[in-house]
Design a protein around this motif. Structure first.
Motif, PDB file in Angstrom:
ATOM      1  N   THR A   1       0.877  -1.203  -0.058  1.00 48.45           N
ATOM      2  CA  THR A   1      -0.041  -0.106  -0.011  1.00 48.45           C
ATOM      3  C   THR A   1       0.709   1.252  -0.010  1.00 48.45           C
ATOM      4  OG1 THR A   1      -0.012   0.178   2.405  1.00 48.45           O
ATOM      5  CG2 THR A   1      -1.738  -1.293   1.354  1.00 48.45           C
ATOM      6  N   ARG A   2       0.336   2.175  -0.483  1.00 51.45           N
ATOM      7  CA  ARG A   2       0.872   3.757  -0.503  1.00 51.45           C
ATOM      8  C   ARG A   2       1.384   4.166   0.874  1.00 51.45           C
ATOM      9  NH1 ARG A   2       2.288   6.933  -4.902  1.00 51.45           N
ATOM     10  NH2 ARG A   2       3.523   8.842  -4.084  1.00 51.45           N
ATOM     11  N   GLU A   3       0.382   3.940   1.846  1.00 47.42           N
ATOM     12  CA  GLU A   3       0.408   4.173   3.179  1.00 47.42           C
ATOM     13  C   GLU A   3       1.682   3.610   3.837  1.00 47.42           C
ATOM     14  OE1 GLU A   3      -3.319   5.230   1.542  1.00 47.42           O
ATOM     15  OE2 GLU A   3      -2.343   3.154   1.694  1.00 47.42           O
ATOM     16  N   GLU A   4       1.803   2.292   3.631  1.00 43.86           N
ATOM     17  CA  GLU A   4       3.006   1.479   4.028  1.00 43.86           C
ATOM     18  C   GLU A   4       4.290   2.382   3.538  1.00 43.86           C
ATOM     19  OE1 GLU A   4       1.419  -2.935   4.868  1.00 43.86           O
ATOM     20  OE2 GLU A   4       1.880  -2.273   2.919  1.00 43.86           O
ATOM     21  N   VAL A   5       4.355   2.459   2.465  1.00 41.56           N
ATOM     22  CA  VAL A   5       5.451   2.941   1.651  1.00 41.56           C
ATOM     23  C   VAL A   5       5.763   4.388   2.327  1.00 41.56           C
ATOM     24  CG1 VAL A   5       6.617   3.948  -0.364  1.00 41.56           C
ATOM     25  CG2 VAL A   5       5.401   1.822  -0.458  1.00 41.56           C
ATOM     26  N   ALA A   6       4.806   5.196   2.517  1.00 38.29           N
ATOM     27  CA  ALA A   6       4.931   6.801   2.883  1.00 38.29           C
ATOM     28  C   ALA A   6       5.537   6.640   4.226  1.00 38.29           C
ATOM     29  CB  ALA A   6       3.769   7.147   2.682  1.00 38.29           C
TER      30      ALA A   6
ATOM     31  N   CYS B   1      14.085   8.613   6.694  1.00 36.63           N
ATOM     32  CA  CYS B   1      14.379  10.039   6.402  1.00 36.63           C
ATOM     33  C   CYS B   1      14.700  10.702   7.427  1.00 36.63           C
ATOM     34  CB  CYS B   1      13.475  10.734   5.220  1.00 36.63           C
ATOM     35  SG  CYS B   1      13.803  10.031   3.733  1.00 36.63           S
ATOM     36  N   ARG B   2      13.810  10.563   8.356  1.00 37.23           N
ATOM     37  CA  ARG B   2      14.063  11.362   9.626  1.00 37.23           C
ATOM     38  C   ARG B   2      14.909  10.876  10.566  1.00 37.23           C
ATOM     39  NH1 ARG B   2      10.584  15.671   9.789  1.00 37.23           N
ATOM     40  NH2 ARG B   2       8.943  15.571   8.458  1.00 37.23           N
ATOM     41  N   GLU B   3      15.111   9.442  10.643  1.00 41.31           N
ATOM     42  CA  GLU B   3      15.898   8.794  11.594  1.00 41.31           C
ATOM     43  C   GLU B   3      17.577   9.076  10.934  1.00 41.31           C
ATOM     44  OE1 GLU B   3      13.447   4.889  13.071  1.00 41.31           O
ATOM     45  OE2 GLU B   3      14.967   4.604  11.809  1.00 41.31           O
ATOM     46  N   CYS B   4      17.575   8.871   9.987  1.00 36.49           N
ATOM     47  CA  CYS B   4      18.883   9.180   9.105  1.00 36.49           C
ATOM     48  C   CYS B   4      19.580  10.295   8.757  1.00 36.49           C
ATOM     49  CB  CYS B   4      19.078   7.983   8.004  1.00 36.49           C
ATOM     50  SG  CYS B   4      18.752   6.453   8.339  1.00 36.49           S
ATOM     51  N   GLY B   5      18.719  11.086   8.538  1.00 32.79           N
ATOM     52  CA  GLY B   5      19.069  12.792   8.250  1.00 32.79           C
ATOM     53  C   GLY B   5      19.540  12.799   6.856  1.00 32.79           C
ATOM     54  N   LYS B   6      20.210  14.008   6.491  1.00 34.26           N
ATOM     55  CA  LYS B   6      20.501  14.623   5.208  1.00 34.26           C
ATOM     56  C   LYS B   6      22.045  14.166   4.712  1.00 34.26           C
ATOM     57  CE  LYS B   6      17.692  18.656   6.157  1.00 34.26           C
ATOM     58  NZ  LYS B   6      17.821  20.067   6.450  1.00 34.26           N
ATOM     59  N   LEU B   7      22.841  13.845   5.537  1.00 42.46           N
ATOM     60  CA  LEU B   7      24.259  13.642   4.971  1.00 42.46           C
ATOM     61  C   LEU B   7      24.736  12.154   5.210  1.00 42.46           C
ATOM     62  CD1 LEU B   7      26.031  16.743   6.502  1.00 42.46           C
ATOM     63  CD2 LEU B   7      24.968  16.660   4.248  1.00 42.46           C
ATOM     64  N   TYR B   8      25.322  11.730   4.299  1.00 45.81           N
ATOM     65  CA  TYR B   8      26.174  10.329   4.333  1.00 45.81           C
ATOM     66  C   TYR B   8      24.865   9.497   4.379  1.00 45.81           C
ATOM     67  CZ  TYR B   8      29.505  13.312   6.325  1.00 45.81           C
ATOM     68  OH  TYR B   8      30.487  14.690   6.603  1.00 45.81           O
ATOM     69  N   PHE B   9      24.021   9.684   3.641  1.00 44.58           N
ATOM     70  CA  PHE B   9      22.800   8.942   3.704  1.00 44.58           C
ATOM     71  C   PHE B   9      22.060   9.075   2.416  1.00 44.58           C
ATOM     72  CE2 PHE B   9      18.174   7.737   4.597  1.00 44.58           C
ATOM     73  CZ  PHE B   9      18.060   6.442   4.420  1.00 44.58           C
ATOM     74  N   ILE B  10      21.635   7.868   1.710  1.00 43.05           N
ATOM     75  CA  ILE B  10      20.552   8.000   0.556  1.00 43.05           C
ATOM     76  C   ILE B  10      19.431   7.253   0.661  1.00 43.05           C
ATOM     77  CG2 ILE B  10      20.568   7.551  -1.864  1.00 43.05           C
ATOM     78  CD1 ILE B  10      23.612   8.072  -2.179  1.00 43.05           C
ATOM     79  N   PRO B  11      18.382   7.697   0.782  1.00 45.72           N
ATOM     80  CA  PRO B  11      17.247   6.945   1.309  1.00 45.72           C
ATOM     81  C   PRO B  11      16.819   6.060  -0.066  1.00 45.72           C
ATOM     82  CG  PRO B  11      16.169   9.041   0.705  1.00 45.72           C
ATOM     83  CD  PRO B  11      17.949   8.983   0.922  1.00 45.72           C
ATOM     84  N   CYS B  12      16.568   4.839   0.163  1.00 46.01           N
ATOM     85  CA  CYS B  12      16.438   3.792  -1.148  1.00 46.01           C
ATOM     86  C   CYS B  12      16.070   2.468  -0.650  1.00 46.01           C
ATOM     87  CB  CYS B  12      17.995   3.570  -1.969  1.00 46.01           C
ATOM     88  SG  CYS B  12      17.960   2.492  -3.417  1.00 46.01           S
ATOM     89  N   ALA B  13      15.374   1.739  -1.514  1.00 47.39           N
ATOM     90  CA  ALA B  13      15.064   0.253  -1.011  1.00 47.39           C
ATOM     91  C   ALA B  13      16.174  -0.316  -1.347  1.00 47.39           C
ATOM     92  CB  ALA B  13      13.914  -0.139  -2.230  1.00 47.39           C
ATOM     93  N   SER B  14      16.203  -1.564  -0.387  1.00 44.67           N
ATOM     94  CA  SER B  14      17.527  -2.440  -0.229  1.00 44.67           C
ATOM     95  C   SER B  14      17.776  -3.075  -1.555  1.00 44.67           C
ATOM     96  CB  SER B  14      17.408  -3.297   0.984  1.00 44.67           C
ATOM     97  OG  SER B  14      16.351  -3.974   0.890  1.00 44.67           O
TER      98      SER B  14
ATOM     99  N   GLN C   1       8.542   3.353  -7.864  1.00 48.65           N
ATOM    100  CA  GLN C   1       7.987   4.774  -8.292  1.00 48.65           C
ATOM    101  C   GLN C   1       7.468   5.367  -6.893  1.00 48.65           C
ATOM    102  OE1 GLN C   1       8.502   6.576 -10.676  1.00 48.65           O
ATOM    103  NE2 GLN C   1       7.394   8.363 -10.025  1.00 48.65           N
ATOM    104  N   ALA C   2       6.686   4.423  -6.207  1.00 46.28           N
ATOM    105  CA  ALA C   2       6.131   5.105  -5.295  1.00 46.28           C
ATOM    106  C   ALA C   2       6.972   5.626  -3.885  1.00 46.28           C
ATOM    107  CB  ALA C   2       5.170   4.320  -4.637  1.00 46.28           C
ATOM    108  N   ILE C   3       8.103   4.805  -3.870  1.00 45.19           N
ATOM    109  CA  ILE C   3       9.018   5.002  -3.010  1.00 45.19           C
ATOM    110  C   ILE C   3       9.989   6.298  -3.611  1.00 45.19           C
ATOM    111  CG2 ILE C   3      11.423   4.455  -2.154  1.00 45.19           C
ATOM    112  CD1 ILE C   3      10.525   1.626  -2.232  1.00 45.19           C
ATOM    113  N   THR C   4      10.126   6.713  -4.909  1.00 47.31           N
ATOM    114  CA  THR C   4      10.849   7.691  -5.395  1.00 47.31           C
ATOM    115  C   THR C   4       9.665   9.016  -5.010  1.00 47.31           C
ATOM    116  OG1 THR C   4      11.830   6.656  -7.320  1.00 47.31           O
ATOM    117  CG2 THR C   4      11.456   8.923  -7.489  1.00 47.31           C
ATOM    118  N   GLU C   5       8.611   8.891  -5.204  1.00 41.78           N
ATOM    119  CA  GLU C   5       7.666  10.177  -5.079  1.00 41.78           C
ATOM    120  C   GLU C   5       7.611  10.298  -3.711  1.00 41.78           C
ATOM    121  OE1 GLU C   5       4.057   8.544  -6.668  1.00 41.78           O
ATOM    122  OE2 GLU C   5       4.849   8.867  -8.712  1.00 41.78           O
ATOM    123  N   GLU C   6       7.530   9.334  -2.667  1.00 37.40           N
ATOM    124  CA  GLU C   6       7.748   9.835  -1.328  1.00 37.40           C
ATOM    125  C   GLU C   6       8.789  10.308  -0.554  1.00 37.40           C
ATOM    126  OE1 GLU C   6       4.949   9.919   0.631  1.00 37.40           O
ATOM    127  OE2 GLU C   6       3.824   9.170  -0.862  1.00 37.40           O
TER     128      GLU C   6
END
Length: 329
Positions: free
Chosen positions: A277-282, A289-302, A315-320
């Motif tokens: 579901t989109r809710e799970e992805v979001a 994003c909030r746990e890992c922060g803006k530096l030295y981290f790239i949010p991504c599926a494993s 695509q849903a992960i990308t949009e979120e």
């Protein structure tokens, strides 16, 4: 606004990114080569194939990729002490005409915007168990270390030969290299064994790419591998892609950020599944994003590439991630 390439460099070097690097957006992956075209690969849901190394592979429906098939008839290396009788590395040298379409693909990339990225898989460890079967391979690290060292050296020499061809033809800016080093709970081997058998091989391979002008080395291992991070740094890896939540990614960033960056944090199994579901992805994207922060981290599926097992998830992960960039930057 920074280009995708600039934004990634700012992120991994502790600079001033203006948004999250969104999954694989900074990498234009030139996946194929004449070797890969001649290296048989199974189609999703299709019949088994035998690749250029003699390994039998299949790609079942509902799985994230192809897997080796191991039984009495298909195992390539029947006796590790006689591996030379079984293992015959495929060629990497081809006529220039066969390289042309892939060279043109690399030339078409705007290198100010993205990294021209060569992709290599399976990795050195994976190749050892593709050839032997995973239990046999792990036992042989203990029982026949001399033969395993020899086999790894042979695979490494082949990788270096292939690396030269890739660098000569594509002049890549980045390398995306696969090699899974553990399960979700643990590494496949101890740190000491890993450093003995695999670190020298990867220092040779990744060192060669760096010498040839490759700026960013991305290593995929969607597994537990937190204890191997010092070795990754020693190997000159820039980004560990596929890092799973169980590695305690925020703690790794705090301890090693500036020496290694981490790409992942979203376990594919949590969101890339039947009935997603989109809710799970979001929720997962916001959390990481909030746990890992803006530096030295790239949010991504494993998962090891810009794809998903079930349609729409990537695509849903990308949009979120884009949504979180607007909220957090």
């Amino acid at each position: 606004m920074l280009t995708k390439r600039q934004n990634l460099l700012e992120t991994i070097h502790g600079g001033n990114p203006d948004r999250f690097v969104n999954q694989f957006e900074a990498f234009s992956i030139v996946r194929n080569s004449p070797y890969m075209i001649h290296n048989a690969a199974p189609k999703l849901g299709g019949p088994r194939v035998v690749n250029a190394w003699g390994v039998t592979l299949e790609f079942p429906e509902g799985t994230p990729g192809a897997f080796p098939v191991h039984n009495e008839d298909t195992i390539v290396v029947k006796d590790i002490t006689k591996w030379r009788d079984y293992v015959h590395a495929p060629k990497v040298h081809y006529d220039e005409s066969e390289w042309t379409p892939f060279v043109e693909q690399a030339k078409a990339v705007d290198r100010r915007e993205q990294f021209v990225t060569s992709m290599v898989f399976p990795g050195i460890f994976e190749q050892t168990h593709y050839l032997q079967e995973i239990t046999n391979a792990l036992m042989n690290f203990y029982d026949e270390p001399e033969a395993v060292h020899e086999l790894i050296d042979y695979i490494t020499d082949w990788e270096l030969e292939y690396a030269k061809e890739l660098c000569d033809h594509y002049h890549p800016d980045a390398l995306f290299h696969h090699d899974d080093w553990g399960t979700q709970r643990s590494t496949f081997m101890s740190v000491d064994m890993f450093e003995e058998f695999l670190v020298p091989a990867y220092k040779a391979v990744y060192g060669y790419y760096k010498e040839r002008g490759v700026e960013v080395i991305v290593h995929h291992s969607d597994s537990y591998a937190a204890t191997l991070v010092p070795a990754m740094i020693d190997m000159k890896i820039d980004i560990w892609q596929g890092v799973m939540e169980g590695n305690d990614v925020p703690a790794l960033i705090k301890e090693y950020g500036g020496k290694l960056s981490f790409m992942g944090g979203i376990d594919s199994a949590k969101v890339d599944k039947p009935g997603w579901t989109r809710e799970e992805v979001a929720a997962e994207v916001e959390r990481v994003c909030r746990e890992c922060g803006k530096l030295y981290f790239i949010p991504c599926a494993s998962q090891g590439g810009p794809m998903s097992t079930f349609p729409g998830v990537y695509q849903a992960i990308t949009e979120e991630i884009d949504r979180q960039s607007k909220l957090m930057f």
